[in-house]
Design an enzyme around this catalytic site. Sequence first.
Site: not given
Length: 158
Positions: A67-68, A71
Amino acid sequence: MQVQRKLAETLQLAENHFQRTFSVPTISYELRGVKAGVAYLQKNEIKFNRTLLLENSDEFIRQVVPHELAHLIVYQVFGQVKPHGQEWQSVMTQLFNLPADTCHQFDVENVQGKMFAYQCECQTHYLTIRRHNRIQRDKITYLCRKCQGKLVFHSENS
């Protein structure tokens, strides 16, 4: 070590897909509070919440690490876009084959800290010590999103 392995694995997927190399982000485990992770786009850095990682290691590594990283990849490929917009969702679902969940579902009791009960016209709201202090010290006013009533201090919860 598992975090680094998952990071390398997902970074390789992104490099193969976008046909370019990405620099490995700096990783730290200093994040506090209820967030599992935060990506700092311009610094190419990810901070993880050590407590949530230790308490939820399998799901954390499976979902939060990609998820990170998504980004950072989205920022490097598309520039400044909505944090959980279509580009990020596409990287999560099509590239990493993961659900594009914007929030984790971990139990945050051990990392949450003291909460303060505030009342509006329709319900009780629990605010963090940071928001409570802003109300007390800086005379900031918070309104309920539902009834638009002013939140009034009710009691402390620990």
